[in-house]
Structures are given as structure tokens and as C-alpha cells.
Scaffold this active site. Structure first.
Site, PDB file in Angstrom:
ATOM      1  N   THR A  68     112.654  12.704 -18.720  1.00 43.47           N
ATOM      2  CA  THR A  68     113.635  12.069 -17.845  1.00 43.47           C
ATOM      3  C   THR A  68     115.034  12.599 -18.162  1.00 43.47           C
ATOM      4  O   THR A  68     115.355  12.858 -19.320  1.00 43.47           O
ATOM      5  CB  THR A  68     113.607  10.546 -18.071  1.00 43.47           C
ATOM      6  OG1 THR A  68     112.336  10.046 -17.674  1.00 43.47           O
ATOM      7  CG2 THR A  68     114.688   9.840 -17.275  1.00 43.47           C
ATOM      8  N   ARG A  78     102.900   3.906  -9.353  1.00 42.53           N
ATOM      9  CA  ARG A  78     103.594   3.433 -10.556  1.00 42.53           C
ATOM     10  C   ARG A  78     105.068   3.839 -10.546  1.00 42.53           C
ATOM     11  O   ARG A  78     105.426   4.963 -10.203  1.00 42.53           O
ATOM     12  CB  ARG A  78     102.907   3.999 -11.796  1.00 42.53           C
ATOM     13  CG  ARG A  78     103.535   3.562 -13.124  1.00 42.53           C
ATOM     14  CD  ARG A  78     104.510   4.569 -13.673  1.00 42.53           C
ATOM     15  NE  ARG A  78     105.024   4.193 -14.999  1.00 42.53           N
ATOM     16  CZ  ARG A  78     106.019   4.802 -15.608  1.00 42.53           C
ATOM     17  NH1 ARG A  78     106.598   5.859 -15.051  1.00 42.53           N
ATOM     18  NH2 ARG A  78     106.423   4.393 -16.800  1.00 42.53           N
ATOM     19  N   GLY A 114     108.605   3.551 -13.072  1.00 40.72           N
ATOM     20  CA  GLY A 114     109.105   3.226 -14.394  1.00 40.72           C
ATOM     21  C   GLY A 114     110.481   2.593 -14.362  1.00 40.72           C
ATOM     22  O   GLY A 114     110.909   2.024 -13.353  1.00 40.72           O
ATOM     23  N   GLY A 118     112.214   6.930 -21.786  1.00 46.36           N
ATOM     24  CA  GLY A 118     111.184   6.432 -22.687  1.00 46.36           C
ATOM     25  C   GLY A 118     110.028   5.811 -21.932  1.00 46.36           C
ATOM     26  O   GLY A 118     109.807   6.093 -20.749  1.00 46.36           O
TER      27      GLY A 118
END
Length: 334
Positions: free
Chosen positions: A200, A228, A230, A252
Site C-alpha cells: 500500500t 473484500r 481493507g 498493514g
């Protein structure tokens, strides 16, 4: 309450000038600060060749320089964020834009968010396909729509209406990411087993006008399914900015960062408890670790302090200030 006559106000202002108040303001004038990241994770020197190490540092420095140029020229924190993140989105070494990880179905679903610390305006997109620069689309959501977050086909429709650049699917593909997906399926591994680092990307900045901004962009986790999403596009989890507290971009294990509300929690600790950026960041990352998650954050405070915090062995990162700090790093002990 009676208004103070203008003449009295003028005298008060003059006394303040003698006392050095304008001198302090002059000292702050022109101050800027920026921090960037390209993902946290298992980053050990033993696993990195000198050539690969040098390549990552060069990419980080080039992105940092792009943001520095905007800020040093008096540009906005938002423009500096976009300058950094778009450059990293085009760099296949990172998990954002070109070089993003593959989903289980072999596509690239991209997420991003950006936030303006002046008024806490924000824009985010999730699960989009084909957008070259997700951070630019997120900014369009913030400035040209009545919404904060758009997802999937709706976000892509909005992108076309706004004239955002699209690229064909193969433009995002890389051999390393495809191998990671194939190995995950063949060996029945988890995303964490094949993603030794979270690639990221993000940036946080303070501009010369005293405004903060934050932005984050990601391809998510290898083999992700069912749409999904994040923490990166979730305002308050992976991205947050408020002139009264701080600007944060995270990288993370997103599920844990969402549950902790990492970005907003760091800023609240600074605002409500009076903690400095490093203390607040370390405490919140420790909380993530205690729950079983890992990753890191970059934070810039209204004072201009630019800090990092991580519970991983490394994080691709860099920071620079108008006072002369200019550095990039990879490993946790740097």
C-alpha cells in the site's frame, strides 16, 4: 460583551508586535512537512539484494521529491499528496495501481482515499477496476460528488463521467504478483503467506498555509474474494486528516486497522490527551499488535513533526521538511 474599540485593538496589536508575536508567526511562515510510505511488512536485509534495495530507495526518493516540490513552491498539501501517490501508483514495485496484487479471480480491484484537514472533506473509492490513478478518482469523489465513498461499477461510471484515465487490465499485471496468486492457490496459502509486505502507498503533508492532508492507495491483499475492502479507503481507519490534530496514512492488515480505527484514534489521542505524534502512533500500533495485526503508519502533526510507527521488520518510507530533513528508509532499525 462590549466590543473593543478599533483604536484599542490597534494598540494591543502593536504591543503584541513589540512582544515578538509577529516574529513567531514569521518563523512559522513557509514551514512545510511531508511523509510517505510504500508499505510495511517483513523486510529483512538478508532477503534484499543491493540492486533491489537501491531501486526501492530511488523510487521512494523520486516520489518524495515530487511532493517536496509542490510544498516548497507554496502548493497545497492535497496537491502534494496527489503528486506523491500518483507516482507510486505508476511504479510496479508497489501494490497500488500498476503492480497491484491479483484478486482470486485474476483481476485488480483498487481502493484509495484522500482527506483535506481544513474542513475534513474526504473522498474514497473501493473495488474499482481499470482506473490508472485511484487517488485522483478519490479526489474527484471529494470535490465533484455529494458523497464520500463510491464502490465498484458505480465508482467506475462516475470515473468515466469525470474523464478519469483508464488503462487495459494487462497494464496493471506483473509477473511477481501473478506468481504470488498462483502459489497461494497451489499451496493453499493465506494472503499473509504470499504477501510478505503490504505494498500500500500513501502520503501525509503539512503545507505552508498550515493545512494538513492525507491520502492512501492500494490493491489490497493477494487472492482477496467477495469484494473484500481493507482499511485504506475507510476514513478514520487507514486515512485521516484534521488541521486540529494530525494527518495519517496507514499500511498493514486492514481488518485490524478498521477494528481499531487506527488513523482517527491516533489523531484523537493527540487532540484529547495532548500526546505527541510519536507517542500516539506507537500506542495505537501496539494496540493493533496486541490484537494480532501488523503494519505501520506515517503521521504529520500541525507542528510539522513527521513520524513513523510500525510493528513489522520494515516499511518503505520517506520524509522531508522545510527545515532540511530529507531521508528515505526501508528497515525497522534505520
Amino acid at each position: 460583551m462590549k466590543r473593543i474599540p478599533e483604536s484599542v485593538a490597534a494598540i494591543v496589536a502593536a504591543c503584541a508586535a513589540i512582544a515578538g508575536v509577529p516574529a513567531m508567526a514569521q518563523e512559522d511562515e513557509g514551514r512545510w512537512s511531508i511523509a510517505i510510505h510504500g508499505g510495511a511488512g517483513t523486510l529483512d536485509r538478508a532477503d534484499m539484494t543491493p540492486e533491489r534495495d537501491a531501486a526501492y530507495r530511488a523510487s521512494l526518493q523520486a516520489a518524495l521529491d515530487a511532493g517536496k516540490a509542490v510544498l516548497a513552491g507554496g502548493g497545497s498539501a492535497l496537491d502534494a499528496i496527489e503528486a506523491v501517490v500518483t507516482r507510486l501508483e505508476d511504479d510496479e514495485k508497489f501494490n497500488a495501481g500498476r503492480g497491484a496484487v491479483f484478486t482470486w479471480d485474476g483481476t485488480h480491484e483498487l481502493d484509495a482515499a484522500i482527506m483535506d484537514g481544513r474542513d475534513r472533506a474526504a473522498g474514497a473509492i473501493a473495488g474499482v477496476i481499470g482506473v490508472r490513478h485511484p487517488i485522483m478518482l478519490a479526489r474527484k469523489v471529494m470535490t465533484d460528488s455529494p458523497h464520500v465513498m463510491l464502490a465498484g461499477e458505480g465508482a467506475e461510471e462516475f470515473a468515466h463521467e469525470q474523464g478519469v484515465e483508464f488503462m487495459p487490465p494487462e497494464w496493471f499485471d506483473t509477473d511477481a504478483r501473478r506468481e504470488a496468486l498462483e502459489r497461494m492457490k497451489a499451496e493453499k496459502l493465506s494472503a499473509l503467506d504470499v504477501d510478505i509486505k503490504f505494498g500500500t502507498v500513501g502520503a501525509v503533508a503539512l503545507d505552508t498555509h498550515g493545512n494538513l492532508a492525507a491520502g492512501t492507495s492500494t490493491g489490497g491483499m493477494t487472492g482477496k474474494r467477495w469484494g473484500r475492502i481493507g482499511d485504506a479507503p475507510v476514513i478514520g481507519a487507514g486515512t485521516y486528516a484534521d488541521n486540529d490534530s494530525c494527518a495519517v496514512s496507514a499500511t498493514g492488515w486492514g481488518e485490524f486497522f478498521i477494528r481499531v480505527g487506527v488513523a482517527r484514534t491516533i489523531c484523537l489521542r493527540m487532540q484529547m490527551r495532548g500526546e505527541d505524534a510519536q507517542t500516539a502512533s506507537d500506542a495505537v500500533i501496539a494496540e493493533v499488535g496486541a490484537m494480532g495485526g501488523d503494519g505501520g503508519v506515517i503521521v504529520v502533526a500541525p507542528s510539522g513533526d513527521a513520524v513513523f510507527s510500525m510493528n513489522t521488520t520494515g516499511m518503505y518510507r520517506g520524509r522531508a521538511t522545510s527545515e532540511g530533513l530529507d531521508e528515505v528508509a526501508i528497515y525497522g532499525d534505520e
